[in-house]
Design a protein around this motif. Structure first.
Motif, mmCIF file in Angstrom:
data_model
loop_
_atom_site.group_PDB
_atom_site.id
_atom_site.type_symbol
_atom_site.label_atom_id
_atom_site.label_comp_id
_atom_site.label_asym_id
_atom_site.label_seq_id
_atom_site.Cartn_x
_atom_site.Cartn_y
_atom_site.Cartn_z
ATOM 1 N N ARG A 204 0.835 -1.201 0.000
ATOM 2 C CA ARG A 204 0.000 0.000 0.000
ATOM 3 C C ARG A 204 0.874 1.258 0.000
ATOM 4 O O ARG A 204 1.716 1.437 0.866
ATOM 5 C CB ARG A 204 -0.897 0.009 1.245
ATOM 6 C CG ARG A 204 -1.826 1.209 1.355
ATOM 7 C CD ARG A 204 -2.671 1.161 2.612
ATOM 8 N NE ARG A 204 -1.865 1.278 3.823
ATOM 9 C CZ ARG A 204 -1.692 0.310 4.706
ATOM 10 N NH1 ARG A 204 -2.272 -0.867 4.530
ATOM 11 N NH2 ARG A 204 -0.942 0.487 5.771
ATOM 12 N N ARG B 30 -2.865 4.135 -2.541
ATOM 13 C CA ARG B 30 -3.744 3.842 -1.408
ATOM 14 C C ARG B 30 -5.202 3.707 -1.846
ATOM 15 O O ARG B 30 -5.948 2.877 -1.326
ATOM 16 C CB ARG B 30 -3.590 4.921 -0.338
ATOM 17 C CG ARG B 30 -2.218 4.883 0.326
ATOM 18 C CD ARG B 30 -2.017 6.018 1.316
ATOM 19 N NE ARG B 30 -0.686 5.956 1.877
ATOM 20 C CZ ARG B 30 -0.331 5.250 2.945
ATOM 21 N NH1 ARG B 30 -1.248 4.538 3.579
ATOM 22 N NH2 ARG B 30 0.914 5.251 3.391
ATOM 23 N N TYR C 215 -5.519 0.393 -3.597
ATOM 24 C CA TYR C 215 -5.331 -0.685 -2.625
ATOM 25 C C TYR C 215 -6.639 -1.038 -1.926
ATOM 26 O O TYR C 215 -6.865 -2.193 -1.554
ATOM 27 C CB TYR C 215 -4.277 -0.263 -1.603
ATOM 28 C CG TYR C 215 -3.857 -1.335 -0.619
ATOM 29 C CD1 TYR C 215 -2.826 -2.224 -0.929
ATOM 30 C CD2 TYR C 215 -4.466 -1.451 0.628
ATOM 31 C CE1 TYR C 215 -2.428 -3.192 -0.022
ATOM 32 C CE2 TYR C 215 -4.074 -2.413 1.532
ATOM 33 C CZ TYR C 215 -3.055 -3.287 1.207
ATOM 34 O OH TYR C 215 -2.659 -4.253 2.105
#
Length: 294
Positions: free
Chosen positions: A85, A111, A114
């Motif tokens: 991440r 992020r 993710y």
């Protein structure tokens, strides 16, 4: 395995008439530490049974699971891929450096992307990019991990309360399933907001003798203040038991605070699980310019 259980003493325990024991499952393996050893055990067996030669999993930059999976994969003859991440930052922190040293191939994703890691589309794209692999979810939590976590408790663990830090919920689910109906399992979440976590654990467990106490997460996941650092270092000096700053340090602060507030009835015995995570202390110490036990 070198698991040991130690009773610790403080004046407040005598005052409140409670006993506190710490189960050191962090000592089960030097690199596949604590709950990760139990959560990976049956996943590795299943990956081999299915004929896979590559493991793929997910984690953050300081993930205990990433470090443990990298070592376990190489030790058992698997290749490994870690979906990380966030962006790559050089030089690598000790966790990711350790993962690479143990043969893990790192692939960084944003992020926002993710967050979709469990979607079918995300997994299809990973298959296209990396080919065939055995998937281990973030934190290692799936039914096989929960099966492994049931082995954390044994017949000697007869305390009234069992406490553990909680990340993705697999460890506490296994502990709950292994506990008896006279015990209460208390989870100390490391992440703010535990509604979904509670729903997941409800689905994974066969008894309702557990509860979450969300008062000791501080400012959130991996948010560390100097009071916590001082507590961890003092605890290690007094009891020769290292704690980590993300999970078990906050849990232990919570347990001692609850004892001081008479949460546990007189005559109670408490078992705290030291679930590991100490590898993260090195990276946290370097990042923040502090000293935590290793």
């Amino acid at each position: 395995m070198k698991i040991e259980t130690k009773e610790i003493s403080l004046p407040i325990f005598d005052e409140k008439e409670v006993r506190l024991f710490i189960k050191r499952i962090d000592k089960v393996h030097p690199f596949v530490s604590g709950n990760k050893w139990f959560k990976l055990k049956y996943n590795l067996l299943e990956a081999k049974k299915q004929g896979h030669n590559t493991l793929l999993t997910f984690g953050g930059a300081y993930s205990n699971h990433i470090a443990a999976t990298a070592f376990a994969a190489q030790d058992k003859g698997f290749k490994s891929i870690g979906i990380i991440r966030g962006e790559e930052h050089l030089p690598l922190n000790p966790t990711l450096h350790f993962a690479i040293e143990n043969g893990m191939k790192l692939h960084y994703v944003s992020r926002s992307y993710y967050k979709d890691k469990a979607s079918a589309d995300f997994l299809v794209k990973l298959k296209v990019k990396f080919g065939d692999f055995y998937l281990i979810p973030e934190g290692g939590t799936n039914q096989l991990a929960i099966q492994g976590a049931t082995e954390i408790l044994d017949t000697n663990d007869t305390q009234d309360y069992i406490c553990c830090a909680v990340g993705t919920g697999g460890t506490i689910a296994g502990i709950v399933n292994a506990s008896n109906d006279k015990q209460t399992v208390i989870g100390f979440p490391a992440i703010k907001g535990f509604e979904q976590l509670e729903k997941d654990v409800d689905n994974w467990t066969n008894t309702a003798n557990y509860k979450f106490i969300n008062d000791y997460v501080g400012n959130g996941y991996a948010k560390i203040n100097m009071d916590l650092v001082a507590f961890i270092n003092e605890f290690n000096v007094l009891h020769s038991i290292p704690l980590d700053a993300i999970y078990t340090g906050k849990m232990m602060m919570g347990i001692l605070d609850l004892i001081a507030k008479d949460y546990f009835p007189k005559g109670s015995s408490i078992l705290a699980i030291q679930t590991g995570g100490l590898q993260g202390n090195k990276g946290v110490s370097e990042r923040l310019g502090i000293n935590l036990p290793l």
